[in-house]
Write an enzyme that holds these catalytic residues in place. Structure first.
Site, PDB file in Angstrom:
ATOM      1  N   LYS A  14      -0.280  11.046  -9.443  1.00 30.57           N
ATOM      2  CA  LYS A  14      -0.585  11.735  -8.170  1.00 30.57           C
ATOM      3  C   LYS A  14       0.469  11.379  -7.140  1.00 30.57           C
ATOM      4  O   LYS A  14       1.173  10.366  -7.271  1.00 30.57           O
ATOM      5  CB  LYS A  14      -1.980  11.341  -7.645  1.00 30.57           C
ATOM      6  CG  LYS A  14      -2.173   9.851  -7.279  1.00 30.57           C
ATOM      7  CD  LYS A  14      -1.778   9.469  -5.883  1.00 30.57           C
ATOM      8  CE  LYS A  14      -1.906   7.968  -5.632  1.00 30.57           C
ATOM      9  NZ  LYS A  14      -1.167   7.456  -4.488  1.00 30.57           N
ATOM     10  N   ASP A 141      -7.979   4.564  -5.688  1.00 25.99           N
ATOM     11  CA  ASP A 141      -7.415   5.840  -6.148  1.00 25.99           C
ATOM     12  C   ASP A 141      -8.102   6.372  -7.404  1.00 25.99           C
ATOM     13  O   ASP A 141      -7.839   7.504  -7.815  1.00 25.99           O
ATOM     14  CB  ASP A 141      -5.919   5.680  -6.481  1.00 25.99           C
ATOM     15  CG  ASP A 141      -5.061   5.516  -5.243  1.00 25.99           C
ATOM     16  OD1 ASP A 141      -5.529   5.865  -4.140  1.00 25.99           O
ATOM     17  OD2 ASP A 141      -3.922   5.035  -5.388  1.00 25.99           O
TER      18      ASP A 141
HETATM   19  O1  C5P Z   1      -8.432  -0.299  -4.114  1.00 26.74           O
HETATM   20  P1  C5P Z   1      -7.212  -0.914  -4.674  1.00 26.74           P
HETATM   21  O2  C5P Z   1      -7.520  -2.133  -5.521  1.00 26.74           O
HETATM   22  O3  C5P Z   1      -6.326   0.033  -5.413  1.00 26.74           O
HETATM   23  O4  C5P Z   1      -6.364  -1.415  -3.445  1.00 26.74           O
HETATM   24  C1  C5P Z   1      -5.280  -2.319  -3.587  1.00 26.74           C
HETATM   25  C2  C5P Z   1      -5.010  -2.964  -2.258  1.00 26.74           C
HETATM   26  O5  C5P Z   1      -4.486  -2.014  -1.331  1.00 26.74           O
HETATM   27  C3  C5P Z   1      -6.230  -3.526  -1.569  1.00 26.74           C
HETATM   28  O6  C5P Z   1      -6.489  -4.831  -2.007  1.00 26.74           O
HETATM   29  C4  C5P Z   1      -5.814  -3.501  -0.113  1.00 26.74           C
HETATM   30  O7  C5P Z   1      -4.938  -4.557   0.163  1.00 26.74           O
HETATM   31  C5  C5P Z   1      -4.992  -2.230  -0.032  1.00 26.74           C
HETATM   32  N1  C5P Z   1      -5.784  -1.041   0.389  1.00 26.74           N
HETATM   33  C6  C5P Z   1      -6.259  -0.973   1.686  1.00 26.74           C
HETATM   34  N2  C5P Z   1      -6.969   0.135   2.077  1.00 26.74           N
HETATM   35  C7  C5P Z   1      -7.198   1.149   1.236  1.00 26.74           C
HETATM   36  C8  C5P Z   1      -6.717   1.095  -0.100  1.00 26.74           C
HETATM   37  C9  C5P Z   1      -6.003  -0.016  -0.486  1.00 26.74           C
HETATM   38  O8  C5P Z   1      -6.053  -1.895   2.483  1.00 26.74           O
HETATM   39  N3  C5P Z   1      -7.878   2.216   1.650  1.00 26.74           N
END
Ligand code: C5P
Length: 299
Positions: A14, A141
């Site tokens: 994506k 995601d």
């Molecule tokens: O959700 P995911 O594990 O993919 O996110 C990885 C990191 O990206 C999170 O630990 C955070 O630091 C950051 N993040 C965030 N806000 C979001 C998505 C991701 O701060 N909406």
């Protein structure tokens, strides 16, 4: 001799055609308004049922990503097995092509494809299992890949509205030399709590339809990425010089992409940008990007 049943699931990457970061949430994540779009750069998973207790991952090319317990595929398989009360195990082979740590959601796509593949080999009809809930526990995601096509994301990125397909645009993508750390990019924004939310032409478009206002599309993570990773800036500038419809950093980077109105334009520009090892791929319709289990029987 009994036949072995494998399930193959191809999963696309994506890009975020627009990404507003509105502020920091009490749970530590950031509140987003973002436009996800599936792109035709594909990983493939082959999932095979195995005896209880076996959950194994192999990766091709070897070492492209970790095949250990930290891989989102393994985490998705363990979570699904627990949530669905499954006795059987699984062997999963991952063919990796989506750039790693590049803001193209490759690991998230693999996790979503794992859920779809396992539901099939474990005979759990997709309608009977709560895949969306599991998906959001695996990463911000991951739920997008269960919606596919083009979708508007809010909250952490997990509150999704499916949108109509965009025109059949083509992209040139320039992967970064090295993975970019998503937590580092978000942290470097230094944002406080959610304040007043500004007007956004892209948000209005997401609700009202019409022609996507490309000139209003932006990625709020981009300034932080290009400051820390100067080679990403160089690639972005190279793309901007080609007069695309849009050029930006994808998600938290470091892949950069440019959008063109036709495949021919994208291929011409990619040829000129050959030294950056470009990928050329279409934006995908929902129909083409939906994750589907393809059953393959082997004697
Ligand atoms: O959700 P995911 O594990 O993919 O996110 C990885 C990191 O990206 C999170 O630990 C955070 O630091 C950051 N993040 C965030 N806000 C979001 C998505 C991701 O701060 N909406």
């Amino acid at each position: 001799m009994s036949r072995v049943r494998h399930v193959a699931v191809r999963c696309p990457g994506k890009v975020n055609l627009h990404l507003e970061v509105l502020g920091k949430r009490p749970d530590g994540y950031h509140e987003l308004r973002t436009l996800f779009a599936a792109v035709g750069v594909w990983d493939e998973l082959v999932v095979t049922a195995a005896p209880a207790g076996v959950i194994e991952l192999t990766v091709e090319p070897a070492g492209a990503v970790s095949a250990g317990g930290d891989n989102l595929v393994m985490r998705a398989a363990r979570a699904a097995s627990a949530a669905w009360g499954v006795g059987a195990g699984a062997r999963i082979h991952l063919r990796k092509q989506i750039p790693v740590g590049g803001g193209m959601g490759g690991g998230s796509a693999d996790a979503a494809a794992t859920l779809v593949g396992l539901a099939s080999v474990w005979d759990r009809p997709r309608s009977s299992v709560s895949m969306e809930r599991l998906a959001e526990t695996l990463g911000s995601d991951v739920p997008f890949f269960l919606v596919a096509g083009v979708a508007w994301g809010e909250g952490r990125g997990t509150e999704l509205r499916a949108l109509a397909d965009l025109p059949p645009w083509w992209l040139v993508l320039l992967p970064a030399e090295a993975p970019v750390s998503t937590p580092e990019v978000y942290a470097s924004l230094g944002l406080g709590p959610l304040g007043e939310v500004a007007e956004s032409a892209v948000y209005d478009w997401s609700a009202g339809g019409g022609t996507l206002p490309l000139s209003a599309c932006r990625n709020d993570l981009e300034p932080a990425v290009v400051v820390r990773w100067p080679l990403v800036r160089t690639r972005l500038e190279a793309l901007r010089r080609t007069d695309p419809l849009l050029a930006m950093v994808s998600g938290s980077g470091g892949t950069v992409f440019a959008v063109y109105p036709s495949e021919a334009r994208a291929r011409d520009e990619a040829e000129r940008l050959g030294s950056y090892r470009p990928l050329v791929a279409p934006l995908l319709s929902r129909e083409r990007s939906r994750l589907r289990p393809l059953v393959v029987e082997e004697a």
